[in-house]
Write an enzyme that holds these catalytic residues in place. Structure first.
Site, mmCIF file in Angstrom:
data_model
loop_
_atom_site.group_PDB
_atom_site.id
_atom_site.type_symbol
_atom_site.label_atom_id
_atom_site.label_comp_id
_atom_site.label_asym_id
_atom_site.label_seq_id
_atom_site.Cartn_x
_atom_site.Cartn_y
_atom_site.Cartn_z
ATOM 1 N N HIS A 1 -5.531 -0.684 3.900
ATOM 2 C CA HIS A 1 -6.266 -0.326 2.681
ATOM 3 C C HIS A 1 -7.754 -0.324 3.045
ATOM 4 O O HIS A 1 -8.181 -1.108 3.913
ATOM 5 C CB HIS A 1 -5.975 -1.391 1.617
ATOM 6 C CG HIS A 1 -6.512 -1.107 0.263
ATOM 7 N ND1 HIS A 1 -7.838 -1.279 -0.058
ATOM 8 C CD2 HIS A 1 -5.910 -0.674 -0.872
ATOM 9 C CE1 HIS A 1 -8.028 -0.969 -1.332
ATOM 10 N NE2 HIS A 1 -6.869 -0.593 -1.849
ATOM 11 N N ASP B 1 -4.541 -9.365 5.120
ATOM 12 C CA ASP B 1 -4.728 -8.815 3.776
ATOM 13 C C ASP B 1 -3.385 -8.948 3.058
ATOM 14 O O ASP B 1 -2.454 -8.180 3.298
ATOM 15 C CB ASP B 1 -5.148 -7.347 3.891
ATOM 16 C CG ASP B 1 -5.171 -6.639 2.546
ATOM 17 O OD1 ASP B 1 -4.812 -7.269 1.528
ATOM 18 O OD2 ASP B 1 -5.530 -5.448 2.516
HETATM 19 C C1 LIG Z 1 -3.244 -3.799 0.558
HETATM 20 C C2 LIG Z 1 -4.427 -3.927 -0.354
HETATM 21 N N1 LIG Z 1 -5.512 -4.575 0.074
HETATM 22 C C3 LIG Z 1 -6.586 -4.739 -0.692
HETATM 23 C C4 LIG Z 1 -6.633 -4.224 -1.950
HETATM 24 C C5 LIG Z 1 -7.881 -4.403 -2.761
HETATM 25 O O1 LIG Z 1 -7.613 -5.149 -3.904
HETATM 26 P P1 LIG Z 1 -8.735 -5.262 -5.030
HETATM 27 O O2 LIG Z 1 -9.042 -3.876 -5.457
HETATM 28 O O3 LIG Z 1 -8.089 -6.082 -6.079
HETATM 29 O O4 LIG Z 1 -9.895 -5.941 -4.400
HETATM 30 C C6 LIG Z 1 -5.547 -3.526 -2.451
HETATM 31 C C7 LIG Z 1 -5.579 -2.893 -3.797
HETATM 32 O O5 LIG Z 1 -4.886 -1.969 -4.082
HETATM 33 C C8 LIG Z 1 -4.394 -3.384 -1.635
HETATM 34 O O6 LIG Z 1 -3.317 -2.732 -2.055
#
Ligand SMILES: Cc1ncc(COP(=O)(O)O)c(C=O)c1O
Length: 428
Positions: free
Chosen positions: A141, A218
């Site tokens: 992500h 993550d």
């Molecule tokens: C795998 C992953 N990492 C990080 C995030 C980021 O999360 P946030 O937008 O709540 O900070 C997401 C959000 O979709 C995610 O799916």
């Protein structure tokens, strides 16, 4: 144990909505954000109704209660993931947690935890610079990619990455050359938000630790959906968002091994994180307070603790089993539809409940619109994982993601909806 999904759904009033001309809402976008049960909403409201004050500030009764509520929430969340309360740092969300780590690492080059650092201190060992490497994967992500790109730009370190296989898993074939003495940080998804792939984190962590690298996981898509004991993951630092696990927005969690958190300089500075402030300089509190500058998000932390209660009452193993059954059904149903390609593993082996797909000759946004007309909420686009989409040879995709409140009938409705979209667009 099968879940009593009807009873669970009764706790989520939004799921009873009729939308778009009277269709029942079918919410298949929990990977983006999950709905909140009344128990979580009540906990947050009760805090505001009866105890609201700035935690860690007032000497009055409400201030004391707010501090207790905040610290109890920290302990509750620690228990949820098998950690110690002192290892839990509250952040705004997963994205902020990733940035906290990346900025802390670059701050380690210039200022230690106490406002200055000597060579050889733990903070100095965190620092990266030219010749050092930060290793990510192509399926990250953007939240677990862009902060590392920026860290490399700030410090002169080099970004490297694992590629992906054609079924959207991390390609480990070059692990031997990718992880070397130059590797300082390995930052990797605990579960892909696009392909659902669950990388073998313990194996990667073992290789990373053998060269002294720090492992960052993550866990934004894993902690909400599976039982996670952080100390068994192999990660040194791991983060996730509350809003994807039934809690309010505005609260996230960074877990870290105590000795590592102690070595990390702060990211955001200001009130509530200092030990002594003089006009010429300041010293900082130990973690977790060192990383929680400003008045904290107490109501949101209370809501997250209530979400942990809710999920533990249902049982995280039951949540995972339920989602696995839904995912298996979705994979089977989509395999039966001609012209649909799933971007990710085609079985539930080492795979979570994000099912992304493309439909021949139907743009994901068009597919999403047809599904929306039928009351089915899915995500369309690159899902903040653009490099992964490029690697898989597509611009964008449509993603269905499941949670404890979804039903097999909703999965079947998705398959029917895809057929409807095909009829609509293929008719031309
Ligand atoms: C795998 C992953 N990492 C990080 C995030 C980021 O999360 P946030 O937008 O709540 O900070 C997401 C959000 O979709 C995610 O799916």
């Amino acid at each position: 144990m099968t879940l009593d999904v009807a009873a669970i759904r009764a706790d989520f009033p939004v799921l009873a909505r009729k939308v778009r001309g009277g269709n029942p809402l079918i919410y298949l976008d929990s990977g983006a954000t999950a709905h909140k049960p009344v128990q979580v909403l009540d906990a947050e409201r009760d805090f505001y109704l009866r105890h609201n004050a700035a935690a860690h500030r007032g000497t009055h009764l409400l201030g004391e209660e707010a501090t207790d509520a905040y610290e109890s929430a920290r302990a509750r969340i620690a228990a949820f993931i098998g950690a110690d309360a002192g290892e839990i740092v509250f952040t705004r969300n997963a994205t902020e947690a990733a940035n906290l780590i990346a900025y802390s690492v670059s701050n380690a080059a210039t200022c230690g935890p106490a406002g200055g650092q000597a060579a050889g201190t733990p903070a100095a060992r965190l620092a990266v610079g030219p010749g050092d490497e930060v290793l990510v994967t192509e399926l990250e992500h953007h939240a677990n990619l862009v902060p590392w790109q920026q860290l490399c730009q700030r410090t002169g370190a080099t970004l490297r990455w694992f590629g992906v296989t054609s079924d959207g898993r991390v390609d480990l074939s070059e692990i031997g050359s990718l992880i070397s003495d130059r590797t300082k940080i390995v930052a990797i998804s605990h579960q892909s938000n696009v392909t659902g792939a669950i990388p073998p984190l313990p194996q990667i962590a073992q290789a990373a630790h053998a060269v002294g690298a720090i492992v960052v996981a993550d866990a934004a898509q894993s902690v909400p959906h599976h039982p996670v004991r952080v100390k068994e993951t192999g990660a040194d630092l791991l983060y996730f968002s509350g809003h994807k696990m039934l809690a309010p927005t505005g609260i996230g969690v960074l877990w870290g091994r105590r000795e590592l958190l102690e070595a990390m300089p702060p990211f955001i500075t200001g009130g509530s994180m200092i030990e002594v402030v003089r006009i010429e300089g300041s010293t900082f509190l130990p973690p977790p307070q060192r990383f929680e500058a400003g008045v904290p998000a107490v109501a949101q932390a209370v809501g997250l603790a209530a979400a942990c209660d809710y999920l533990d009452d249902v049982g995280m193993a039951n949540v995972a089993a339920h989602e696995e059954a839904l995912t298996a059904r979705a994979l089977e149903a989509l395999a039966d539809i001609q012209g649909v390609r799933v971007l990710g593993p085609l079985t539930t082996q080492d795979r979570g409940g994000a099912v992304s797909f493309i439909i021949d000759e139907v743009h994901p946004h068009d597919a999403g619109q047809v599904l929306d007309e039928l009351g089915i909420a899915v995500r369309t686009g690159h899902h903040c994982a653009w490099p992964l989409h490029r690697a898989l040879g597509v611009q964008a995709s449509t993603r269905a993601s499941f949670y404890l409140y979804n039903t097999p009938d909703e999965v079947d409705a998705l398959a029917d909806g895809i057929r409807t979209a095909q009829k609509f667009f293929w008719a031309d």
